[in-house]
Structure formats: structure tokens, C-alpha cells
Design a protein around this motif. Structure first.
Motif, PDB file in Angstrom:
ATOM      1  N   GLU A  68       0.910  -1.179   0.164  1.00 18.88           N
ATOM      2  CA  GLU A  68       0.038  -0.058  -0.190  1.00 18.88           C
ATOM      3  C   GLU A  68       0.908   1.381   0.004  1.00 18.88           C
ATOM      4  O   GLU A  68       0.401   2.477  -0.033  1.00 18.88           O
ATOM      5  CB  GLU A  68      -0.973   0.143   1.248  1.00 18.88           C
ATOM      6  CG  GLU A  68      -0.654   0.460   2.519  1.00 18.88           C
ATOM      7  CD  GLU A  68      -0.158  -0.715   3.343  1.00 18.88           C
ATOM      8  OE1 GLU A  68       0.042  -1.973   2.966  1.00 18.88           O
ATOM      9  OE2 GLU A  68       0.097  -0.568   4.581  1.00 18.88           O
ATOM     10  N   LEU A  69       2.156   1.036   0.238  1.00 14.12           N
ATOM     11  CA  LEU A  69       3.127   2.188   0.187  1.00 14.12           C
ATOM     12  C   LEU A  69       3.881   2.046  -1.105  1.00 14.12           C
ATOM     13  O   LEU A  69       4.883   2.846  -1.322  1.00 14.12           O
ATOM     14  CB  LEU A  69       4.021   2.358   1.419  1.00 14.12           C
ATOM     15  CG  LEU A  69       2.945   2.602   2.690  1.00 14.12           C
ATOM     16  CD1 LEU A  69       3.961   2.633   3.888  1.00 14.12           C
ATOM     17  CD2 LEU A  69       2.249   4.090   2.679  1.00 14.12           C
ATOM     18  N   ARG A 112       9.312  -1.331   8.431  1.00 10.57           N
ATOM     19  CA  ARG A 112       7.928  -1.381   8.516  1.00 10.57           C
ATOM     20  C   ARG A 112       7.256  -1.971  10.026  1.00 10.57           C
ATOM     21  O   ARG A 112       6.326  -1.752  10.234  1.00 10.57           O
ATOM     22  CB  ARG A 112       7.484  -2.374   7.370  1.00 10.57           C
ATOM     23  CG  ARG A 112       7.546  -3.735   7.478  1.00 10.57           C
ATOM     24  CD  ARG A 112       7.371  -4.789   6.108  1.00 10.57           C
ATOM     25  NE  ARG A 112       7.600  -5.935   6.752  1.00 10.57           N
ATOM     26  CZ  ARG A 112       7.804  -7.093   5.858  1.00 10.57           C
ATOM     27  NH1 ARG A 112       7.989  -6.701   4.534  1.00 10.57           N
ATOM     28  NH2 ARG A 112       8.185  -8.118   6.304  1.00 10.57           N
ATOM     29  N   LYS A 113       8.223  -2.588  10.690  1.00 14.79           N
ATOM     30  CA  LYS A 113       7.985  -3.086  12.018  1.00 14.79           C
ATOM     31  C   LYS A 113       8.135  -1.965  13.002  1.00 14.79           C
ATOM     32  O   LYS A 113       7.251  -2.031  13.949  1.00 14.79           O
ATOM     33  CB  LYS A 113       8.713  -4.223  12.422  1.00 14.79           C
ATOM     34  CG  LYS A 113       8.613  -5.425  11.715  1.00 14.79           C
ATOM     35  CD  LYS A 113       7.786  -6.598  12.254  1.00 14.79           C
ATOM     36  CE  LYS A 113       7.462  -7.787  11.517  1.00 14.79           C
ATOM     37  NZ  LYS A 113       8.468  -8.361  10.756  1.00 14.79           N
ATOM     38  N   GLU A 121       5.336   6.420   5.684  1.00  9.95           N
ATOM     39  CA  GLU A 121       4.832   6.898   4.505  1.00  9.95           C
ATOM     40  C   GLU A 121       5.755   7.604   3.859  1.00  9.95           C
ATOM     41  O   GLU A 121       6.091   7.869   2.635  1.00  9.95           O
ATOM     42  CB  GLU A 121       3.467   7.802   4.972  1.00  9.95           C
ATOM     43  CG  GLU A 121       2.435   6.769   5.190  1.00  9.95           C
ATOM     44  CD  GLU A 121       1.067   7.490   5.576  1.00  9.95           C
ATOM     45  OE1 GLU A 121       1.157   8.632   5.629  1.00  9.95           O
ATOM     46  OE2 GLU A 121       0.168   6.646   5.911  1.00  9.95           O
ATOM     47  N   ARG A 122       6.509   8.816   4.644  1.00 14.80           N
ATOM     48  CA  ARG A 122       7.432   9.718   4.206  1.00 14.80           C
ATOM     49  C   ARG A 122       8.633   8.814   3.353  1.00 14.80           C
ATOM     50  O   ARG A 122       8.934   8.993   2.184  1.00 14.80           O
ATOM     51  CB  ARG A 122       8.031  10.442   5.235  1.00 14.80           C
ATOM     52  CG  ARG A 122       8.860  11.513   4.538  1.00 14.80           C
ATOM     53  CD  ARG A 122       9.552  12.434   5.759  1.00 14.80           C
ATOM     54  NE  ARG A 122       8.467  13.030   6.582  1.00 14.80           N
ATOM     55  CZ  ARG A 122       9.009  13.545   7.835  1.00 14.80           C
ATOM     56  NH1 ARG A 122      10.287  13.472   8.358  1.00 14.80           N
ATOM     57  NH2 ARG A 122       8.111  14.030   8.774  1.00 14.80           N
ATOM     58  N   GLN A 125       7.991   6.321   0.554  1.00 11.51           N
ATOM     59  CA  GLN A 125       7.669   6.989  -0.813  1.00 11.51           C
ATOM     60  C   GLN A 125       8.797   7.643  -1.368  1.00 11.51           C
ATOM     61  O   GLN A 125       9.047   7.511  -2.611  1.00 11.51           O
ATOM     62  CB  GLN A 125       6.576   8.207  -0.421  1.00 11.51           C
ATOM     63  CG  GLN A 125       5.038   7.579  -0.554  1.00 11.51           C
ATOM     64  CD  GLN A 125       4.099   8.724   0.221  1.00 11.51           C
ATOM     65  OE1 GLN A 125       4.521   9.773   0.375  1.00 11.51           O
ATOM     66  NE2 GLN A 125       2.985   8.071   0.264  1.00 11.51           N
ATOM     67  N   ARG A 126       9.649   7.863  -0.671  1.00 16.13           N
ATOM     68  CA  ARG A 126      11.072   8.634  -1.321  1.00 16.13           C
ATOM     69  C   ARG A 126      11.821   7.473  -1.956  1.00 16.13           C
ATOM     70  O   ARG A 126      12.193   7.422  -3.112  1.00 16.13           O
ATOM     71  CB  ARG A 126      11.931   9.158  -0.178  1.00 16.13           C
ATOM     72  CG  ARG A 126      11.325  10.465   0.322  1.00 16.13           C
ATOM     73  CD  ARG A 126      11.809  11.595  -0.323  1.00 16.13           C
ATOM     74  NE  ARG A 126      13.229  11.734  -0.778  1.00 16.13           N
ATOM     75  CZ  ARG A 126      13.969  12.483   0.113  1.00 16.13           C
ATOM     76  NH1 ARG A 126      13.794  13.004   1.112  1.00 16.13           N
ATOM     77  NH2 ARG A 126      15.261  12.388  -0.196  1.00 16.13           N
ATOM     78  N   LEU A 127      11.612   6.384  -1.500  1.00 11.98           N
ATOM     79  CA  LEU A 127      12.558   5.110  -1.771  1.00 11.98           C
ATOM     80  C   LEU A 127      11.837   4.653  -3.019  1.00 11.98           C
ATOM     81  O   LEU A 127      12.521   4.319  -3.905  1.00 11.98           O
ATOM     82  CB  LEU A 127      12.331   4.046  -0.640  1.00 11.98           C
ATOM     83  CG  LEU A 127      12.630   2.805  -1.122  1.00 11.98           C
ATOM     84  CD1 LEU A 127      14.341   2.537  -1.342  1.00 11.98           C
ATOM     85  CD2 LEU A 127      12.671   1.644   0.219  1.00 11.98           C
ATOM     86  N   VAL A 128      10.482   4.354  -3.068  1.00 10.72           N
ATOM     87  CA  VAL A 128       9.908   4.141  -4.336  1.00 10.72           C
ATOM     88  C   VAL A 128      10.069   5.030  -5.491  1.00 10.72           C
ATOM     89  O   VAL A 128      10.179   4.525  -6.612  1.00 10.72           O
ATOM     90  CB  VAL A 128       8.251   3.865  -3.878  1.00 10.72           C
ATOM     91  CG1 VAL A 128       7.523   3.476  -5.302  1.00 10.72           C
ATOM     92  CG2 VAL A 128       8.300   2.458  -2.824  1.00 10.72           C
TER      93      VAL A 128
END
Ligand SMILES: Cc1cc2nc3c(=O)[nH]c(=O)nc-3n(C[C@H](O)[C@H](O)[C@H](O)COP(=O)(O)OP(=O)(O)OC[C@H]3O[C@@H](n4cnc5c(N)ncnc54)[C@H](O)[C@@H]3O)c2cc1C
Length: 413
Positions: A68-69, A112-113, A121-122, A125-128
Motif C-alpha cells: 500500500e506504500l 515497517r515493523k 509513508e514519508r 515514498q521517497r524510496l519507491v
């Protein structure tokens, strides 16, 4: 020695096939054609951006990031086994490229854990969004890594890097060394001592530190003997201030790091196996085409024996890797011991495999432009990563016999 698909799911078969195509069509031709490139002393110029973009296109850069991210989420029941499969394939092309990419997966699993939702989220999103975005995990310091791996849980062995709460911030001071992606990461997970009066298992906390935070200096890029497309770095923290919500775990961060280390050691062994497979494939081709004394090399019995030894060692590493990866996916009680076993076993077996490869190539084996010596250099690095061979063995005994194993340092235990 083609790998048998025994027990692989459809998802795993597809992932392996696309990875293999990327390695065979993009990575290996680049490495063979541009063999000088790893020796460029400008770390930014070593690996062409197009290679990370290629990895991005086939979805292997953002494994571990929740779907979802925007990440590539794997079946949770076999996530670590799939990590192993893909890590092996990439390292078959280049160990340094694999190091670069798997750090993103390993740190993503941790974030994520442990990270608060708004920071996930921040940063996800940058990584993706950016194929060049990298993550790093910073534990090792000039005054110690092995003691932390054991761990030797007394104040004297604690992290020298300190973090102190000041108002709404945490202020970090210290130094980290030998950090994978340390030179070029966009986000760092940093471990620091937040309570010097207790042992490191109770007094170590972890923080998120974005690149560009005032007080964080990237002091240098280490020039390693192998895995040279991953830029290993040294970091200095001087009055480095991060907001309170950048604290991931307070006090018990080393215990929580198991989330990172268990899959991490499987991935380490899998990359190592990929280097061994590359050595075997190159060597088996060579000995079946290169002629000495009127015969192809494989007809000389000494050559055949060495080839058999290489294949047997690789099959043994693969078998242990499969059991250890399954144990981690199933959170089995023997997962800790198996992770350390496969990490150390792979490092020593594959180093031997790479030695055979170099010797079977004769003089060609030591020529830089031939590319075989690179596999020996890449294999050597694994002996040191994620704990040394000796420390890994001590950890196996500790995992198996926690009540009676020695504490290895400090007072009699
Ligand atoms: C390519 C590469 C990438 C790395 N990436 C990362 C990373 O991303 N993040 C990170 O935090 N670290 C990273 N490391 C660091 C790595 O985990 C350490 O190098 C490793 O744990 C060994 O620590 P050291 O180098 O300080 O060796 P030392 O601890 O100085 O050990 C030196 C020797 O003494 C032995 N020794 C030391 N203490 C003991 C003891 N108490 N008992 C028995 N034997 C002992 C060791 O086995 C070794 O043989 C990386 C290292 C390399 C080479």
C-alpha cells in the motif's frame, strides 16, 4: 549446474526468471565489458545509474516495502526464502550490486515493523520514487563490532556513540564505520547508547537519521577489495539533532534488531551462494572448452575432482540455506542457530569454491580483465560481513546452549 525448481511457488519462479534475465542481459555484460569501472576512485561514478533503474523496473529494489506504500510485497509465509532466491540471482551478476539492493530490503523490513506510520509513508515514498535511493544500517564503530554481536552485555562494551534527549529532540554524537551504503544512503538507521549505566541490551536505542541532517558528516567512502559497486562508508555525528519521533526503539534496540539480522544473515549467505554459482558456471564452461595437452581440461582427472568439489560445496550451502530460510519464515526455535550456521558455512565454502575457480583458470585466473579473480575478492568479503566467522560460531553455541555457553569476555560466566 542448473538449479532445480523443486518446491518453488509460481511467484518465486517468475521472480527468479525476471531477475535472471536482468542479470544475464544487463548486469553480466556490463561487468565483463567494463571491468575497469569498479576501480574508479570516484564512488559516484562507479555504477551507472541505468543499472539501478533496471533493477527498479523489475521490482526488486523495493522488496520489503508494504504494497500500500508502493513496494513489492512478497507472500509473508515465504518472504525470506524469496529474498534468498533473488539475492542469489543478483549476486550471480555482481556481489556489490546485490549488497546495495538488499540493504534496502533489510532496512525496509525493520522500518515497517518499528517506524511510526507517518515516517514509513514519508520514507517509503521517497524510496519507491527514486531508483537511486538507498538505506543503511549503522551499528559498527571504531571501538567495536564483535563485542556487540556476541553480545558482551556490560557497560564497558556498550556503544560509544551516545544519544541524549534534549527537549523535543535527541542529540547524537559519535562515529560509525564499515557501513554498507554508508557513503550514499538517503536514510540511516543509527544505534546509540542512551543509558551508559546498563548493559548494551538494555541501554542501546535506534534512530532514523536522514541524510543532510545538520551534524551528520559522511566522512569517507571505504575502498574495499571486493563488492566494490556497494559504497561502504564512515559516518561522523556531531551534535546531530533528530526529532523525538525519529526514535525507533528505546533501550532494547539490539534485541529488536533480530527483525533485521535473521533475514539479513539468510540474504548474506544467499548472495554468497550467487558468487559461488558464478564461479562454478564460469569454470565449468572454461574446463569444457579450454584445451591443454590435446584435451579439454575436464578430461584431466585433477580438474574433474576440483569441479566435483566445487559442485558439492555449493549443493551443501544451498541445502543449508533452504532449511535456514524456512526456519526464519516459520519463526522456528532453531532459526537463530541456523542463520549463523549458514552465514559462516557459506562464507568458508564459497571462498574455497572461488579459490578452485581461480586455480582451474591458471594464469587467466589472476588477470583482472578475465574477471575470475573478482569472484575470489568478492567471496573474501563475506568472511567479515554480519560478524566474523569466529563470532558467528560463538553465536551458534550461544543459541544452542544459552544456559551454559561462555560469555567469552569479561568475568567468568
Ligand atoms: C563490506 C562490509 C560491510 C559491512 N556493512 C556493515 C553495515 O552495514 N553495518 C554495520 O553496522 N556494520 C557493517 N560491517 C561491519 C561488520 O559487521 C564488522 O566488520 C564485523 O562485525 C567485524 O567487526 P570488526 O571489523 O570491528 O572486527 P573486530 O571486532 O575488531 O574483530 C577483529 C578480530 O578479533 C576477533 N574478536 C574480536 N572480539 C572478539 C571477542 N570478544 N571474542 C572472540 N573474538 C573476537 C574477531 O573475530 C576478528 O577476527 C561491514 C563490514 C564489511 C567488511
Amino acid at each position: 549446474m542448473d538449479m532445480i525448481d523443486r518446491g518453488l511457488s509460481e511467484e518465486q519462479r517468475i521472480a527468479r526468471a525476471s531477475c535472471r534475465a536482468f542479470v544475464d542481459e544487463v548486469v553480466t555484460p556490463f561487468i565483463r565489458r567494463s571491468w575497469q569501472r569498479e576501480w574508479l576512485m570516484d564512488p559516484d561514478a562507479r555504477l551507472p545509474h541505468a543499472i539501478l533503474e533496471g533493477a527498479d523496473k523489475i521490482g526488486i529494489r523495493t522488496l520489503g516495502v508494504p504494497a500500500e506504500l508502493g513496494g513489492t510485497e512478497l507472500d509473508a509465509a515465504s518472504e525470506v526464502q524469496t529474498f534468498a532466491l533473488i539475492a542469489e540471482e543478483i549476486a550471480r551478476g555482481d556481489a556489490g550490486l546485490a549488497d546495495k539492493l538488499v540493504q534496502n530490503w533489510k532496512v525496509s523490513v525493520l522500518l515497517r515493523k518499528l517506524a511510526p506510520r507517518h515516517l514509513q509513508e514519508r520514507w517509503f515514498q521517497r524510496l519507491v520514487a527514486d531508483p537511486g535511493f538507498l538505506l543503511a544500517h549503522c551499528l559498527t564503530e571504531p571501538r567495536g563490532a564483535s563485542d556487540r554481536w556476541l553480545p558482551y552485555n556490560v557497560p564497558e562494551a556498550a556503544m560509544q556513540t551516545r544519544a541524549v534527549r534534549q527537549g523535543e529532540d535527541w542529540v547524537i554524537d559519535g562515529r560509525k564505520q564499515f557501513i554498507s551504503n554508508g557513503y550514499d544512503a538517503g536514510l540511516y538507521v543509527v544505534y546509540a547508547n542512551t543509558d551508559p549505566k546498563v548493559g548494551m541490551l538494555q541501554g542501546t536505542s535506534s534512530f532514523l537519521v536522514p541524510r543532510g541532517t545538520p551534524g551528520l558528516t559522511i566522512a569517507r567512502c571505504n575502498e574495499t577489495m571486493g563488492g566494490r559497486f556497494m559504497n561502504n562508508g564512515e559516518l561522523v555525528f556531531e551534535d546531530c539533532r533528530v526529532p523525538a519521533d525519529h526514535l525507533l526503539v528505546e533501550g532494547g534496540a539490539l534485541g529488536s534488531a533480530g527483525i533485521y539480522f535473521r533475514p539479513g544473515k539468510i540474504i548474506q549467505a544467499a548472495k554468497n551462494l550467487g558468487v559461488g554459482m558464478a564461479a562454478f558456471e564460469r569454470t565449468s564452461d572454461y574446463v569444457q572448452t579450454y584445451v591443454q595437452g590435446g584435451r579439454i581440461l575436464i578430461k584431466h582427472q585433477a580438474v574433474a575432482l576440483r569441479l566435483a568439489d566445487m559442485a558439492t560445496r555449493l549443493a551443501a550451502v544451498r541445502a543449508l540455506l533452504g532449511s535456514a530460510a524456512r526456519a526464519v519464515d516459520e519463526a522456528a526455535p532453531d532459526a537463530d542457530a541456523l542463520c549463523n550456521m549458514v552465514k559462516v558455512f557459506a562464507s568458508e565454502e564459497v571462498f574455497k569454491v572461488a579459490q578452485h575457480a581461480m586455480e582451474l583458470h591458471g594464469g587467466n585466473g589472476v588477470m583482472l580483465d578475465f574477471g575470475i579473480e573478482k569472484l575470489l575478492r568478492d567471496a573474501a568479503i563475506f568472511l567479515h560481513m554480519d560478524a566474523t566467522a569466529d563470532i558467528s560460531r560463538l553465536k551458534i553455541v550461544k543459541a544452542m546452549f544459552p544456559a551454559t555457553a561462555g560469555s567469552y569476555a569479561g568475568p567468568e560466566g
